[in-house]
Design a protein around this motif. Structure first.
Motif, mmCIF file in Angstrom:
data_model
loop_
_atom_site.group_PDB
_atom_site.id
_atom_site.type_symbol
_atom_site.label_atom_id
_atom_site.label_comp_id
_atom_site.label_asym_id
_atom_site.label_seq_id
_atom_site.Cartn_x
_atom_site.Cartn_y
_atom_site.Cartn_z
ATOM 1 N N ASP A 18 86.451 89.318 65.028
ATOM 2 C CA ASP A 18 86.259 87.947 65.482
ATOM 3 C C ASP A 18 87.306 87.516 66.495
ATOM 4 N N LEU A 19 88.390 88.295 66.640
ATOM 5 C CA LEU A 19 89.454 87.926 67.559
ATOM 6 C C LEU A 19 89.102 88.341 68.983
ATOM 7 N N PRO A 20 89.538 87.571 69.993
ATOM 8 C CA PRO A 20 89.259 87.946 71.387
ATOM 9 C C PRO A 20 89.932 89.273 71.726
ATOM 10 N N PRO A 21 89.318 90.081 72.575
ATOM 11 C CA PRO A 21 89.929 91.368 72.950
ATOM 12 C C PRO A 21 91.324 91.211 73.545
ATOM 13 N N GLU A 22 91.566 90.123 74.297
ATOM 14 C CA GLU A 22 92.890 89.927 74.887
ATOM 15 C C GLU A 22 93.959 89.760 73.811
ATOM 16 N N LEU A 23 93.624 89.033 72.744
ATOM 17 C CA LEU A 23 94.578 88.854 71.655
ATOM 18 C C LEU A 23 94.775 90.165 70.899
ATOM 19 N N MET A 24 93.691 90.910 70.701
ATOM 20 C CA MET A 24 93.797 92.211 70.042
ATOM 21 C C MET A 24 94.702 93.149 70.840
ATOM 22 N N ALA A 25 94.566 93.115 72.170
ATOM 23 C CA ALA A 25 95.393 93.972 73.020
ATOM 24 C C ALA A 25 96.861 93.571 72.921
ATOM 25 N N ASP A 26 97.140 92.273 72.826
ATOM 26 C CA ASP A 26 98.529 91.816 72.713
ATOM 27 C C ASP A 26 99.142 92.277 71.392
ATOM 28 N N ILE A 27 98.365 92.196 70.315
ATOM 29 C CA ILE A 27 98.853 92.680 69.012
ATOM 30 C C ILE A 27 99.115 94.181 69.083
#
Length: 613
Positions: A18-27
């Protein structure tokens, strides 16, 4: 290695999706290298596509047969992982490609494993070669049929003749546990062998390079699960898979391209001239590694071993490297003293060339090398080409020297494309389209169940004319017709020149047709984008023309890395000469872009259409 343990239950995959790909990439970027794999293992394909690519890792033997040591060049850290059964436990790595490792056990069995996903498989038995027999703990190889295939039954040149041992003896016998030491040298895969990845397992091929004195390749495919020895009078030193085909460098420094014929047999053709001779003329006796730059240029790394006097007691082993790049325009190999922002990694099990702009953890202009001599410890170091110094990797502690190490790039299943993608567009019909290296257009759609993108072929293969060694751009006309622009480069009167042809796909006849005139259309192509527009709507553009930009990213990068005032070669000194131009299809005339003055060539330019929401 086994797949890293999944994240705790507090981080369920459903929640992550459910998280945006940009946030997933930052994590993802904030995690350690093993945690990054665990995180990626429970992430969706759209999220993984936003992750920063992992730089190569080094896989080393563990302290016990049940473990392996992995070293991350990005994190400068090592970790111990459990060796998965049966592929990795007490096995020798004989290949690394497409995110997979190829291993051999003490019975001569070859297997494949993706250490990240845990997928495993078994390659065809070596006894599928008709003249190799398993005689219980040993393999017996009949030499006469082998010599007939490799040398074609011709024995005219001493340098290209079988060794005397092959003439005097009828068989060569090896114990099963020595096959991985003295018979297998390297295995290269053309694609992921995993069926779970979406079809790659049904279309991959494998190239097995045999050790000296055999020195020739054997090929196997998923459809035809048997090894077939291929003829190679000159012998094969190192192979790679590049642009959908196998390439290899011979012992005499010539690159060959391998293709499968109608009968299933693989045959080679010469695609380069012989390597340039060096100062002392000793390169034929050196180790040679073939690699492909990110922009597609073929490169050969020459490694020279030498003994250096260490005080007065004993000699210390050392080595030096040189890099040659093949120029398709001049059809010559050129020695480079600097490779710009590139880094090259070489070893007996694999070789690769990567961009340090994409992987800043690596040192630009360096060759990272591993031990490629069985039973000796030659270290794991980085050698800068500019000054020839040797630097150790200080974070890499002492370790076992057998089995030999291997470079490995972690990967998860990506959208499968058996033939490779050369260019892609997002079509006005709301779908992605791509053209493969062999000139077939694929359409990409997202699976509504698992979210993965899969392709299907939507056109026949284009007419490649004299060959398929051209650059291809895919575009769509305003009326929806698919178009392929083919760029052919050549050297003329000591200057670089190019020409273009356009092919249009006819959906009724299901054939590609060469268009000598594209009417009131104009095509804009470049390494970053391509498009087709109407000159009736945009009268500022010239009808029937191809507007092109520099698509040789590697050469622009080399000029940048070596310094603006320094020439890398006699025909790479003018940035503006090959940067932007207009090509008229009707008569082949080439013109400059009106109003565009002098400019830098790095980073490469890109076409861009301004728009508001």
């Amino acid at each position: 290695m086994q797949t890293p343990s999944p994240l705790p239950s507090a981080w369920p995959a459903a929640g992550l999706s459910d998280l945006p790909p940009e946030l997933m990439a930052d994590i993802h970027t904030r995690l350690s290298f093993l945690d990054r794999l665990a995180f990626a293992a429970v992430s969706s394909a759209p999220s993984r596509s936003a992750f920063k690519p992992e730089p190569p890792w080094l896989v080393l033997p563990g302290n016990t047969p049940e473990t392996s040591t992995i070293f991350s060049l990005a994190d400068r850290r090592a970790a111990t992982a459990r060796a998965s059964e049966p592929t990795m436990r007490d096995h020798v790595i004989i290949g690394s490609s497409q995110g997979w490792l190829v291993t051999a056990d003490d019975r001569g069995t070859m297997r494949v494993v993706n250490p990240v996903t845990g997928d495993q498989g078994e390659l065809p038995a070596i006894t599928t070669i008709p003249f190799i027999r398993d005689i219980g703990g040993y393999f017996s190889i009949l030499l006469k049929p082998f010599v007939d295939i490799r040398y074609g039954g011709v024995d005219d040149l001493a340098s290209l003749s079988p060794p005397p041992y092959f003439r005097q003896c009828g068989t060569y016998t090896s114990s099963d546990h020595n096959m991985r030491r003295y018979f297998y040298r390297k295995v290269i895969l053309s694609a992921s062998p995993s069926r779970r990845a979406g079809g790659g397992g049904e279309g991959y091929a494998a190239m097995l390079l045999l050790q000296n004195p055999f020195g020739t390749p054997a090929f196997a495919t998923a459809e035809d699960r048997r090894w077939r020895i291929a003829p190679s009078r000159d012998g094969v030193h190192r192979p790679i898979h590049h642009k959908g085909k196998f390439f290899s460098v011979t012992y005499t420094g010539i690159v060959e391209e391998w293709e499968r014929g109608e009968g299933g047999e693989f045959r080679s053709k010469v695609v380069t001239t012989m390597m340039a001779d060096d100062d002392d003329g000793q390169w034929q006796c050196c180790s040679k590694y073939i690699a492909a730059a990110p922009d597609g240029r073929l490169m050969i790394v020459i490694k020279k071993a030498k003994d250096v006097k260490y005080y007065y007691a004993w000699n210390q082993w050392s080595c030096s490297f040189k890099v040659q790049v093949f120029d398709e325009m001049t059809q010559r190999w050129e020695v480079l003293k600097h490779i710009g922002d590139l880094a090259i990694l070489v070893g007996i099990n694999g070789s690769m060339c990567v961009s340090t702009e994409q992987h800043p953890e690596l040192k630009a202009g360096c060759v990272y090398y591993t031990n490629d001599d069985i039973g000796t410890d030659k270290g794991y170091r980085a050698s800068p080409l500019r000054d020839g110094t040797l630097d150790k990797i200080p974070e890499l502690a002492n370790h076992h020297i057998w089995p030999l190490p291997a470079w490995f790039t972690p990967s998860f299943p990506l959208a499968p494309s058996r033939d490779g993608v050369e260019d892609a567009i997002h079509h006005h019909r709301g779908k992605f389209f791509s053209v493969t290296f062999t000139g077939v257009v694929e359409e990409w759609e997202r699976d509504g169940v698992d979210g993965e993108f899969k392709s299907k072929v939507v056109t026949t293969r284009m007419d490649s004319g004299d060959g398929d060694e051209h650059r291809k751009y895919l575009a769509a006309a305003p009326d929806g017709r698919l178009m392929i622009v083919v760029e052919n480069t050549k050297k003329s009167s000591s200057r670089w020149a190019c020409s273009f042809t356009v092919q249009v796909f006819d959906e009724m006849t299901q054939r590609w047709e060469v268009a000598k005139d594209i009417g009131d259309l104009a095509l804009l192509v470049g390494i970053n984008s391509s498009m087709c527009v109407s000159t009736t709507k945009h009268p500022e553009l010239k009808a029937g023309c191809v507007y092109y930009t520099d698509d040789e990213m590697g050469k622009a990068s080399l000029r940048k890395g070596a310094g603006a005032a320094r020439r890398i070669s006699d025909h790479h000194d003018d940035d503006r000469r090959r940067n932007v131009g207009v090509y008229r299809l009707k008569d082949g005339a080439v013109g400059n872009m009106a109003g565009l003055g002098q400019h830098k060539s790095w980073p490469p330019p890109a076409w861009f259409t301004p728009c508001f929401p």
